[in-house]
Design a protein around this motif. Structure first.
Motif, mmCIF file in Angstrom:
data_model
loop_
_atom_site.group_PDB
_atom_site.id
_atom_site.type_symbol
_atom_site.label_atom_id
_atom_site.label_comp_id
_atom_site.label_asym_id
_atom_site.label_seq_id
_atom_site.Cartn_x
_atom_site.Cartn_y
_atom_site.Cartn_z
ATOM 1 N N ALA A 1 10.103 -8.740 0.593
ATOM 2 C CA ALA A 1 8.809 -9.216 0.093
ATOM 3 C C ALA A 1 7.868 -8.046 -0.180
ATOM 4 C CB ALA A 1 8.188 -10.194 1.084
ATOM 5 N N THR A 2 7.892 -7.045 0.680
ATOM 6 C CA THR A 2 7.081 -5.847 0.469
ATOM 7 C C THR A 2 7.484 -5.159 -0.827
ATOM 8 O OG1 THR A 2 6.694 -5.504 2.817
ATOM 9 C CG2 THR A 2 6.556 -3.554 1.402
ATOM 10 N N LEU A 3 8.784 -4.978 -1.017
ATOM 11 C CA LEU A 3 9.265 -4.320 -2.234
ATOM 12 C C LEU A 3 8.954 -5.147 -3.477
ATOM 13 C CD1 LEU A 3 12.689 -2.911 -0.966
ATOM 14 C CD2 LEU A 3 10.559 -1.636 -1.394
ATOM 15 N N VAL A 4 9.077 -6.461 -3.380
ATOM 16 C CA VAL A 4 8.710 -7.331 -4.503
ATOM 17 C C VAL A 4 7.226 -7.156 -4.819
ATOM 18 C CG1 VAL A 4 8.351 -9.749 -5.184
ATOM 19 C CG2 VAL A 4 10.547 -9.034 -4.238
ATOM 20 N N GLY A 5 6.404 -7.117 -3.780
ATOM 21 C CA GLY A 5 4.968 -6.953 -3.980
ATOM 22 C C GLY A 5 4.628 -5.690 -4.751
ATOM 23 N N VAL A 6 5.211 -4.560 -4.362
ATOM 24 C CA VAL A 6 4.869 -3.309 -5.041
ATOM 25 C C VAL A 6 5.564 -3.170 -6.395
ATOM 26 C CG1 VAL A 6 4.259 -2.112 -2.906
ATOM 27 C CG2 VAL A 6 6.594 -1.898 -3.801
ATOM 28 N N ALA A 7 6.671 -3.893 -6.594
ATOM 29 C CA ALA A 7 7.382 -3.822 -7.869
ATOM 30 C C ALA A 7 6.807 -4.773 -8.909
ATOM 31 C CB ALA A 7 8.868 -4.121 -7.667
ATOM 32 N N PHE A 8 6.423 -5.970 -8.482
ATOM 33 C CA PHE A 8 5.967 -6.988 -9.423
ATOM 34 C C PHE A 8 4.449 -7.056 -9.542
ATOM 35 C CE2 PHE A 8 10.324 -7.996 -8.709
ATOM 36 C CZ PHE A 8 10.774 -8.643 -9.849
ATOM 37 N N THR A 9 3.729 -6.498 -8.582
ATOM 38 C CA THR A 9 2.259 -6.430 -8.656
ATOM 39 C C THR A 9 1.836 -5.015 -8.255
ATOM 40 O OG1 THR A 9 2.045 -7.303 -6.393
ATOM 41 C CG2 THR A 9 1.907 -8.890 -8.198
ATOM 42 N N PRO A 10 2.160 -4.034 -9.084
ATOM 43 C CA PRO A 10 1.991 -2.631 -8.697
ATOM 44 C C PRO A 10 0.553 -2.175 -8.477
ATOM 45 C CG PRO A 10 2.635 -2.792 -10.992
ATOM 46 C CD PRO A 10 2.738 -4.175 -10.423
ATOM 47 N N ASP A 11 -0.422 -2.908 -8.937
ATOM 48 C CA ASP A 11 -1.811 -2.480 -8.790
ATOM 49 C C ASP A 11 -2.515 -3.111 -7.595
ATOM 50 O OD1 ASP A 11 -1.658 -0.885 -11.107
ATOM 51 O OD2 ASP A 11 -1.974 -2.654 -12.359
ATOM 52 N N VAL A 12 -1.818 -3.887 -6.800
ATOM 53 C CA VAL A 12 -2.453 -4.631 -5.714
ATOM 54 C C VAL A 12 -2.522 -3.834 -4.407
ATOM 55 C CG1 VAL A 12 -2.233 -6.682 -4.249
ATOM 56 C CG2 VAL A 12 -1.861 -6.861 -6.712
ATOM 57 N N PHE A 13 -1.506 -3.033 -4.103
ATOM 58 C CA PHE A 13 -1.388 -2.430 -2.780
ATOM 59 C C PHE A 13 -1.667 -0.929 -2.800
ATOM 60 C CE2 PHE A 13 1.317 -6.177 -2.955
ATOM 61 C CZ PHE A 13 0.811 -6.899 -1.884
ATOM 62 N N ALA A 14 -2.389 -0.457 -1.780
ATOM 63 C CA ALA A 14 -2.681 0.968 -1.631
ATOM 64 C C ALA A 14 -1.538 1.694 -0.932
ATOM 65 C CB ALA A 14 -3.976 1.156 -0.844
ATOM 66 N N ALA A 15 -0.767 0.971 -0.138
ATOM 67 C CA ALA A 15 0.370 1.538 0.591
ATOM 68 C C ALA A 15 1.265 0.389 1.033
ATOM 69 C CB ALA A 15 -0.113 2.325 1.805
ATOM 70 N N ALA A 16 2.533 0.699 1.281
ATOM 71 C CA ALA A 16 3.470 -0.348 1.691
ATOM 72 C C ALA A 16 4.532 0.235 2.620
ATOM 73 C CB ALA A 16 4.125 -0.981 0.473
ATOM 74 N N ILE A 17 5.002 -0.616 3.540
ATOM 75 C CA ILE A 17 6.055 -0.221 4.474
ATOM 76 C C ILE A 17 7.194 -1.231 4.390
ATOM 77 C CG2 ILE A 17 6.666 0.208 6.882
ATOM 78 C CD1 ILE A 17 3.721 0.987 7.356
ATOM 79 N N ASP A 18 8.367 -0.730 4.069
ATOM 80 C CA ASP A 18 9.589 -1.530 3.974
ATOM 81 C C ASP A 18 10.481 -1.169 5.158
ATOM 82 O OD1 ASP A 18 12.157 -2.513 3.363
ATOM 83 O OD2 ASP A 18 12.499 -0.961 1.862
ATOM 84 N N TYR A 19 10.758 -2.156 5.990
ATOM 85 C CA TYR A 19 11.587 -1.980 7.178
ATOM 86 C C TYR A 19 12.857 -2.793 6.969
ATOM 87 C CZ TYR A 19 12.581 -2.969 12.240
ATOM 88 O OH TYR A 19 13.146 -3.138 13.471
ATOM 89 N N VAL A 20 13.978 -2.115 6.757
ATOM 90 C CA VAL A 20 15.296 -2.694 6.483
ATOM 91 C C VAL A 20 15.237 -3.801 5.429
ATOM 92 C CG1 VAL A 20 16.283 -2.012 8.699
ATOM 93 C CG2 VAL A 20 15.294 -4.282 8.503
ATOM 94 N N GLY A 21 14.583 -3.511 4.312
ATOM 95 C CA GLY A 21 14.380 -4.507 3.273
ATOM 96 C C GLY A 21 15.459 -4.500 2.201
ATOM 97 N N ILE A 22 15.610 -5.636 1.575
ATOM 98 C CA ILE A 22 16.580 -5.845 0.494
ATOM 99 C C ILE A 22 15.968 -5.354 -0.811
ATOM 100 C CG2 ILE A 22 17.853 -7.606 -0.794
ATOM 101 C CD1 ILE A 22 17.439 -9.385 1.809
ATOM 102 N N SER A 23 16.684 -4.484 -1.535
ATOM 103 C CA SER A 23 16.194 -4.021 -2.831
ATOM 104 C C SER A 23 16.955 -4.646 -3.993
ATOM 105 C CB SER A 23 16.262 -2.493 -2.927
ATOM 106 O OG SER A 23 17.599 -2.031 -2.846
ATOM 107 N N ASN A 24 18.168 -5.135 -3.735
ATOM 108 C CA ASN A 24 19.009 -5.724 -4.772
ATOM 109 C C ASN A 24 19.682 -6.965 -4.163
ATOM 110 O OD1 ASN A 24 21.312 -6.402 -6.351
ATOM 111 N ND2 ASN A 24 21.373 -4.338 -7.200
ATOM 112 N N LEU A 25 19.236 -8.150 -4.579
ATOM 113 C CA LEU A 25 19.733 -9.395 -3.983
ATOM 114 C C LEU A 25 21.245 -9.555 -4.114
ATOM 115 C CD1 LEU A 25 16.873 -11.777 -5.100
ATOM 116 C CD2 LEU A 25 17.429 -11.139 -2.741
#
Length: 157
Positions: free
Chosen positions: A12-36
């Protein structure tokens, strides 16, 4: 605003920064899925029976080319060229649910574009970290990272 999460929350973090790139100032991905699709293909056999009823129904079947294309379209790796948000990625080297390649691929693609990525792989961890020293190190690193990007006063431990 910042975003952070682990496992599906990391996705969800990666989706947030990939699909809404102007919303977040910083993001932390902990063992996240990048390719479903890759995630589904690399799940260990003991998990496979459990995913058929849930993940195939709601996410898709990577063995069906049409569903695989849809899964890729919803995967952060397919929109990596849109990511500008400074990102911290935390991964367990022994994770059999979300394999290290999920993190390596997104980190490599972002670094190739010059996006700031702080990447830490814990060699003695799996999917959800259990070693107290690693948990403390992870939370201190997250505090410093967020302090740097959100204007806080990070502890310099």
């Amino acid at each position: 605003m910042s975003s952070g999460g682990g496992s599906y929350g990391g996705y969800a973090t990666l989706v947030g920064v990939a699909f809404t790139p102007d919303v977040f100032a910083a993001a932390i991905d902990y063992v996240g899925i990048s390719n479903l699709a890759n995630f589904m293909r690399t799940l260990p056999p003991f998990v496979q029976p459990q995913i058929v009823n849930n993940w195939h129904l709601y996410v898709g079947d990577p063995d069906d080319p049409e569903q695989e294309a849809d899964m890729l379209a919803r995967s952060p790796i397919s929109r990596v060229d849109q990511i500008r948000t400074p990102l911290m990625v935390l991964q367990g080297a022994n994770d059999v649910r979300v394999v290290q390649a999920e993190s390596d691929n997104i980190v490599d693609a972002l670094r190739a574009r010059g996006v700031e990525v702080e990447y830490t792989v814990f060699d003695d961890e799996g999917h959800m970290f259990a070693n107290p020293e690693n948990l403390i190190a992870m939370f201190h690193a997250a505090e410093r990272f967020l302090g740097r990007h959100l204007g806080g006063r990070p502890d310099n431990r």
